[in-house]
Motif scaffolding. Structure first.
Motif, short mmCIF file in Angstrom:
data_model
loop_
_atom_site.label_atom_id
_atom_site.label_comp_id
_atom_site.label_asym_id
_atom_site.label_seq_id
_atom_site.Cartn_x
_atom_site.Cartn_y
_atom_site.Cartn_z
N LEU A 1 44.88 10.67 -32.70
CA LEU A 1 46.01 11.33 -32.03
C LEU A 1 46.72 10.34 -31.11
N MET A 2 45.97 9.57 -30.34
CA MET A 2 46.59 8.62 -29.42
C MET A 2 47.37 7.57 -30.19
N ALA A 3 46.86 7.15 -31.32
CA ALA A 3 47.57 6.15 -32.14
C ALA A 3 48.89 6.73 -32.64
N ARG A 4 48.86 8.00 -33.06
CA ARG A 4 50.10 8.63 -33.54
C ARG A 4 51.11 8.73 -32.41
N ALA B 1 50.65 18.64 -29.10
CA ALA B 1 50.59 17.56 -28.11
C ALA B 1 51.45 16.38 -28.54
N GLN B 2 51.37 16.03 -29.83
CA GLN B 2 52.16 14.91 -30.33
C GLN B 2 53.65 15.22 -30.21
N VAL C 1 38.94 16.00 -25.50
CA VAL C 1 39.34 14.60 -25.29
C VAL C 1 40.19 14.18 -26.48
N PRO C 2 41.39 13.65 -26.22
CA PRO C 2 42.24 13.23 -27.34
C PRO C 2 41.54 12.17 -28.17
N HIS D 1 48.54 12.07 -19.67
CA HIS D 1 48.95 13.46 -19.87
C HIS D 1 48.48 14.12 -21.17
N THR D 2 48.12 13.32 -22.16
CA THR D 2 47.81 13.93 -23.46
C THR D 2 46.63 14.90 -23.38
#
Lengths: 196, 120
Positions: free
Chosen positions: B20-23, A56-57, B15-16, A34-35
């Protein structure tokens, strides 16, 4: 590039239950699923990468927190996330209203890619940037409706659910939004010489 | 005309990034650890609590404060009576000191006769 979601057979409701029960992998699947969509919506609403990432976060953080109380079958996770993200964007746009209002279509960012690229890629990038700039000329609600409907490719009823308005109101926003976009892009095409 | 702009924008889907994904996953881990500590936070019964529980149950069986007070008063009165009652009773019944009991065991003779008749 991020790894692709390879757990398509597990639905979001089940993943929410797994996450609430302590399954660490569930969070990863939900996040990768979903991100990107949430980030795309936030970026189109805000036009700022850092702010879009913050939104987003924050949206995902709220999803984690609500997991133990998640009611299966009531709302789709994607719809819920879009609603949270769009509301967060609206809040940010209100805070920066004065600053944002002064920005106009003359502030279209130049292509940032320094690497050699074929002409088609450059044209596509110009068009994407032009649309982003045109979106920012729209009122927030029109921008939200247009982004959800034409860029996130959601159906009108789902857009209505996310925005918590009627389908007729969505149709009205889309109609006015498209008209506004066309005018902004036409002006931009003349200025920048975009081939449409 | 708008469609080509929409198509171009969709092709530029962000694209993330890995940061960002780690956070986001760190947030998930932190929130999830909160879920897991909730059951551990429940108080575990200790032996002292168990003893207290038994005393509490006995106290309840006695009828609470009213019952315990009544029992205590009864014990005190009993002790007081035990220490003072013999003299008091004798003062009210002086004849107890003078009379002697006469026991009649003659009925035992009749019992012997009855047994002899049955055997005879």
């Amino acid at each position: 590039m991020m790894p692709l979601d390879t757990n398509d057979d597990i639905n979001d409701d089940a993943l929410m239950v797994l996450f609430a029960n302590g399954d660490g992998q569930a969070a990863s699947v939900l996040a990768y699923r979903h991100t990107g969509r949430v980030l795309a919506l936030a970026l189109r609403m805000l036009g700022d990468q850092a702010e879009a990432e913050d939104v987003a976060q924050e949206a995902l953080m709220r999803l984690w927190k609500i997991a133990p109380d998640w009611r299966q079958g009531e709302a789709k996770v994607s719809t819920w996330l879009y609603r949270v993200a769009s509301n967060l964007c609206t809040d940010r746009l209100r805070k920066h209203a004065g600053k944002r209002a002064t920005e106009d279509i003359d502030n279209v960012p130049e292509p940032k890619d320094d690497t050699p690229s074929i002409e088609a890629d450059l044209i596509a990038r110009d068009r994407a940037d032009a649309l982003q700039a045109a979106l920012r000329t729209l009122p927030t609600r029109q921008r939200k409706a247009v982004s959800l409907r034409f860029l996130q490719e959601l159906a009108n009823p789902e857009v209505a659910e996310i925005m918590e308005i009627s389908v007729e109101a969505v149709e009205s926003l889309l109609s006015r939004g498209k008209r506004g976009l066309a005018q902004a892009l036409e002006a931009q095409r003349m200025e920048l010489g975009l081939d449409t | 005309m708008l469609d080509m702009f929409f198509d171009a924008a969709k092709a530029q889907e962000p694209v993330p990034g890995s940061d960002l994904m780690a956070r986001i996953l760190a947030d998930a881990s932190q929130v999830q650890s909160g879920f897991q500590t909730v059951p551990d936070a429940k108080p575990v019964p200790t032996p002292a609590r168990t003893t207290q529980s038994i005393l509490t149950r006995i106290f309840a069986v006695l009828g609470g404060w009213a019952g315990a007070s009544a029992l205590t008063a009864s014990i005190c009165i009993g002790v007081l009576y035990g220490a003072t009652a013999p003299d008091t009773v004798r003062s009210y019944l002086p004849s107890l000191n003078e009379q002697t009991a006469e026991l009649d065991f003659s009925y035992l003779g009749l019992l012997d006769e009855t047994v002899a008749d049955l055997e005879g």
